[in-house]
Design an enzyme around this catalytic site. Sequence first.
Site, PDB file in Angstrom:
ATOM      1  CG  HIS A 131     -12.345   2.918   6.221  1.00 31.30           C
ATOM      2  ND1 HIS A 131     -11.511   2.638   7.268  1.00 31.30           N
ATOM      3  CD2 HIS A 131     -11.630   2.636   5.097  1.00 31.30           C
ATOM      4  CE1 HIS A 131     -10.335   2.231   6.810  1.00 31.30           C
ATOM      5  NE2 HIS A 131     -10.384   2.217   5.488  1.00 31.30           N
TER       6      HIS A 131
ATOM      7  CB  SER B 164     -15.526   0.613  10.932  1.00 29.30           C
ATOM      8  OG  SER B 164     -14.901   1.631  10.197  1.00 29.30           O
TER       9      SER B 164
ATOM     10  CB  SER C 164     -11.968   4.621   9.772  1.00 28.92           C
ATOM     11  OG  SER C 164     -12.587   3.348   9.794  1.00 28.92           O
TER      12      SER C 164
ATOM     13  CG  ASP D   5     -11.083  -1.058   2.944  1.00 25.51           C
ATOM     14  OD1 ASP D   5      -9.888  -1.338   2.702  1.00 25.51           O
ATOM     15  OD2 ASP D   5     -11.494   0.108   2.986  1.00 25.51           O
TER      16      ASP D   5
ATOM     17  CD  GLU E 286     -12.771   0.249  -1.557  1.00 27.61           C
ATOM     18  OE1 GLU E 286     -13.615  -0.431  -2.183  1.00 27.61           O
ATOM     19  OE2 GLU E 286     -12.689   1.475  -1.656  1.00 27.61           O
TER      20      GLU E 286
ATOM     21  CG  ASN F  26      -6.353  -1.615  -4.884  1.00 33.82           C
ATOM     22  OD1 ASN F  26      -6.554  -0.517  -4.366  1.00 33.82           O
ATOM     23  ND2 ASN F  26      -5.176  -1.959  -5.398  1.00 33.82           N
TER      24      ASN F  26
ATOM     25  CE  LYS G  92      -9.773   1.395  -3.829  1.00 35.26           C
ATOM     26  NZ  LYS G  92      -8.523   1.572  -3.121  1.00 35.26           N
TER      27      LYS G  92
ATOM     28  CG  ASP H 129      -9.870   5.099  -3.077  1.00 40.24           C
ATOM     29  OD1 ASP H 129      -8.888   5.326  -2.372  1.00 40.24           O
ATOM     30  OD2 ASP H 129     -10.877   4.514  -2.659  1.00 40.24           O
ATOM     31  CG  ASN H 130      -5.450   3.260  -4.165  1.00 39.33           C
ATOM     32  OD1 ASN H 130      -6.679   3.252  -4.117  1.00 39.33           O
ATOM     33  ND2 ASN H 130      -4.736   2.156  -4.055  1.00 39.33           N
TER      34      ASN H 130
ATOM     35  CB  CYS I  30      -3.927   9.533  -0.781  1.00 37.90           C
ATOM     36  SG  CYS I  30      -4.487   7.959  -0.085  1.00 37.90           S
TER      37      CYS I  30
ATOM     38  CG  HIS J 280      -5.614  -1.464   5.151  1.00 36.27           C
ATOM     39  ND1 HIS J 280      -6.777  -0.835   4.759  1.00 36.27           N
ATOM     40  CD2 HIS J 280      -5.983  -2.444   6.004  1.00 36.27           C
ATOM     41  CE1 HIS J 280      -7.809  -1.437   5.331  1.00 36.27           C
ATOM     42  NE2 HIS J 280      -7.360  -2.415   6.094  1.00 36.27           N
TER      43      HIS J 280
ATOM     44  CG  HIS K 296     -10.108   8.922  -0.197  1.00 36.98           C
ATOM     45  ND1 HIS K 296      -9.053   9.331   0.572  1.00 36.98           N
ATOM     46  CD2 HIS K 296      -9.671   7.860  -0.919  1.00 36.98           C
ATOM     47  CE1 HIS K 296      -8.013   8.544   0.329  1.00 36.98           C
ATOM     48  NE2 HIS K 296      -8.367   7.640  -0.563  1.00 36.98           N
TER      49      HIS K 296
ATOM     50  CB  SER L 201     -13.749   3.337  -4.632  1.00 38.61           C
ATOM     51  OG  SER L 201     -12.696   4.232  -4.800  1.00 38.61           O
TER      52      SER L 201
ATOM     53  CD  GLN M 219     -15.961  -3.117  -2.981  1.00 40.30           C
ATOM     54  OE1 GLN M 219     -16.562  -4.161  -3.234  1.00 40.30           O
ATOM     55  NE2 GLN M 219     -14.849  -3.098  -2.285  1.00 40.30           N
TER      56      GLN M 219
HETATM   57  P1  NAI Z   1       1.462   0.403  -4.114  1.00 37.82           P
HETATM   58  O1  NAI Z   1       1.913  -0.988  -4.121  1.00 37.82           O
HETATM   59  O2  NAI Z   1       1.037   1.075  -5.378  1.00 37.82           O
HETATM   60  O3  NAI Z   1       2.582   1.368  -3.456  1.00 37.82           O
HETATM   61  C1  NAI Z   1       3.370   1.036  -2.353  1.00 37.82           C
HETATM   62  C2  NAI Z   1       4.800   1.459  -2.685  1.00 37.82           C
HETATM   63  O4  NAI Z   1       5.626   1.307  -1.541  1.00 37.82           O
HETATM   64  C3  NAI Z   1       5.416   0.582  -3.785  1.00 37.82           C
HETATM   65  O5  NAI Z   1       5.851   1.386  -4.871  1.00 37.82           O
HETATM   66  C4  NAI Z   1       6.573  -0.131  -3.090  1.00 37.82           C
HETATM   67  O6  NAI Z   1       7.673  -0.340  -3.952  1.00 37.82           O
HETATM   68  C5  NAI Z   1       6.903   0.834  -1.967  1.00 37.82           C
HETATM   69  N1  NAI Z   1       7.587   0.223  -0.829  1.00 37.82           N
HETATM   70  C6  NAI Z   1       7.451  -1.038  -0.304  1.00 37.82           C
HETATM   71  N2  NAI Z   1       8.300  -1.222   0.717  1.00 37.82           N
HETATM   72  C7  NAI Z   1       8.983  -0.060   0.878  1.00 37.82           C
HETATM   73  C8  NAI Z   1       9.993   0.367   1.766  1.00 37.82           C
HETATM   74  N3  NAI Z   1      10.510  -0.453   2.690  1.00 37.82           N
HETATM   75  N4  NAI Z   1      10.451   1.638   1.645  1.00 37.82           N
HETATM   76  C9  NAI Z   1       9.983   2.476   0.691  1.00 37.82           C
HETATM   77  N5  NAI Z   1       9.025   2.115  -0.202  1.00 37.82           N
HETATM   78  C10 NAI Z   1       8.533   0.865  -0.109  1.00 37.82           C
HETATM   79  O7  NAI Z   1       0.276   0.480  -3.047  1.00 37.82           O
HETATM   80  P2  NAI Z   1      -0.785   1.666  -2.875  1.00 37.82           P
HETATM   81  O8  NAI Z   1      -1.976   1.383  -3.696  1.00 37.82           O
HETATM   82  O9  NAI Z   1      -0.071   2.949  -3.018  1.00 37.82           O
HETATM   83  O10 NAI Z   1      -1.241   1.426  -1.361  1.00 37.82           O
HETATM   84  C11 NAI Z   1      -0.344   1.610  -0.281  1.00 37.82           C
HETATM   85  C12 NAI Z   1      -1.067   1.329   1.035  1.00 37.82           C
HETATM   86  O11 NAI Z   1      -2.112   2.286   1.221  1.00 37.82           O
HETATM   87  C13 NAI Z   1      -1.756  -0.031   1.098  1.00 37.82           C
HETATM   88  O12 NAI Z   1      -1.677  -0.514   2.419  1.00 37.82           O
HETATM   89  C14 NAI Z   1      -3.198   0.300   0.761  1.00 37.82           C
HETATM   90  O13 NAI Z   1      -4.080  -0.689   1.216  1.00 37.82           O
HETATM   91  C15 NAI Z   1      -3.361   1.620   1.448  1.00 37.82           C
HETATM   92  N6  NAI Z   1      -4.399   2.526   0.975  1.00 37.82           N
HETATM   93  C16 NAI Z   1      -4.827   3.465   1.878  1.00 37.82           C
HETATM   94  C17 NAI Z   1      -5.776   4.391   1.533  1.00 37.82           C
HETATM   95  C18 NAI Z   1      -6.236   5.384   2.527  1.00 37.82           C
HETATM   96  O14 NAI Z   1      -7.236   6.058   2.301  1.00 37.82           O
HETATM   97  N7  NAI Z   1      -5.575   5.558   3.643  1.00 37.82           N
HETATM   98  C19 NAI Z   1      -6.375   4.427   0.183  1.00 37.82           C
HETATM   99  C20 NAI Z   1      -5.818   3.429  -0.717  1.00 37.82           C
HETATM  100  C21 NAI Z   1      -4.856   2.534  -0.324  1.00 37.82           C
END
Ligand code: NAI
Length: 476
Positions: free
Chosen positions: A51, A74, A79, A137, A199, A224, A229, A233-234, A238, A344, A397, A405, A409
């Site tokens: 991003h 990006s 983003s 990322d 990332e 990650n 991280k 960050d997550n 968020c 993501h 963020h 984070s 990197q």
């Molecule tokens: P994580 O693996 O810690 O959490 C995801 C959760 O979703 C897990 O606990 C899993 O059991 C649950 N899950 C999976 N399928 C499901 C379903 N059908 N119904 C309900 N729950 C379900 O992953 P994390 O780190 O929380 O990341 C989640 C997403 O967010 C990823 O795609 C990551 O790349 C993205 N992300 C986005 C950020 C942003 O700024 N927008 C920042 C960091 C991560």
Amino acid sequence: MDYKVADLSLAAFGRKEIQLAEHEMPGLMAVRAEYAEAQPLRGAKIMGSLHMTIQTAVLIETLVALGADVRWVSCNIFSTQDHAAAAVVVGPDGTVDAPAGVPVFAWKGETLEEYWWCTDQALSWPDGTPPNMILDDGGDATLLVHKGAEYEKLGAVPTAGEGDPEEWGIILETLRRTIAERPGRWTETAAAIKGVTEETTTGVHRLYEMAKAGTLAFPAINVNDSVTKSKFDNKYGCRHSVLDGLNRATDVLIGGKVAVVAGYGDVGKGCADALRGQGARVIVTEIDPICALQAAMDGFQVTTLEDVVETADIFVTTTGNFDIITADHMARMKHNAIVSNIGHFDNEIDMAGLARTPGIVKEEVKPQVHTWTFPDGKQIIVLAEGRLMNLGCATGHPSFVMSNSFTNQVIAQIELFTKTEDYPLGVYVLPKHLDEKVARLHLDALGVKLTKLTKEQAEYIGVDVEGPYKPDHYRY
Ligand code: NAI
């Protein structure tokens, strides 16, 4: 210098915000100071796909300060912060008429064709040589190189891809064109790359899949899963930016509303906490009994989407999985229910299915905010067309958490580039002493005073006085 951004005249505004961000990114600035003389990244040609925000500008300029030659895109069509992109191209010492910074190919609101064109541009230096490092990322740059090399080996680009037909059509066309222009380019690129630092959860997932399938072409560091991280960050990132996205997009009062958070991983924990902090009644959905129990013990109702889809006001998907909210779910929601994703990729919400609903009408309220009206007159509000709403509708963020984070990197780039032989093909996390170092670099700014272990205490709990303080299996 070749580059493509929205408007270079935004550079002065971008520079002012970069200067503010530098103050809030003590980890990155400390790493800059520590390695200024040693120049560990001299000779590194880093292609970054992350991003293109103000915080990322500070990351890019840190990589340059350590000697790297950098090209950037990006990793999401919505983003980019156009003033950040402009400031990076102009650079701290350049002018709009004579840009002297880093080639960036990114603007807010790219089409998917433009997105993959940008990725291709950043993966080739003007003299036709490939990068030797990737900073990724979500794994799109890594994917393009891997698929390109795979199809060159096969001798043909297939007609159908592995995911969303529209996006894969564009990826395959990009590969067809680039292979025709310069056969062998992707094989050469894959061979030149010493490693990738990834990332996010979703990109890391892709890397482990490739490692398992035996198709990974170069070593990777999973940034990650540095504790500093994903647990920061997550979660805390968020916790901040989910509200920013909702507020800027809709300005709806959150207090008293029913908000559904799908997924209670790191991102879900941050989102649920933030929404509760605003007075929403938060309901969590989970598939993992451990995370479901955590959510329950944190005081959230945990149930299925089916149970609440007709009564909730706000939906946020955080799963990294697909088809979490289907077109059928959306058809059953309340009038003006807000539907958003912070994971993501955009496939958490079935936008394609929604668009296929007979008689449905999509209208833009403002960029990245749309109403979708069903034939019976009921409408829902979809943020950022189902793409990550905190970066699509707000600015992602804040700097301080991104400093954690991005310090990981930079350290990961230095590790892979300077100690290549220590990282044979595989996916690695940074050693714990470096994770602790990243945290340590952020304590002073918050006025944190650490307690120092005595030698006897350290012996008693079996650690070194200087750390690491926890075994690798500790979960924080
Ligand atoms: P994580 O693996 O810690 O959490 C995801 C959760 O979703 C897990 O606990 C899993 O059991 C649950 N899950 C999976 N399928 C499901 C379903 N059908 N119904 C309900 N729950 C379900 O992953 P994390 O780190 O929380 O990341 C989640 C997403 O967010 C990823 O795609 C990551 O790349 C993205 N992300 C986005 C950020 C942003 O700024 N927008 C920042 C960091 C991560």
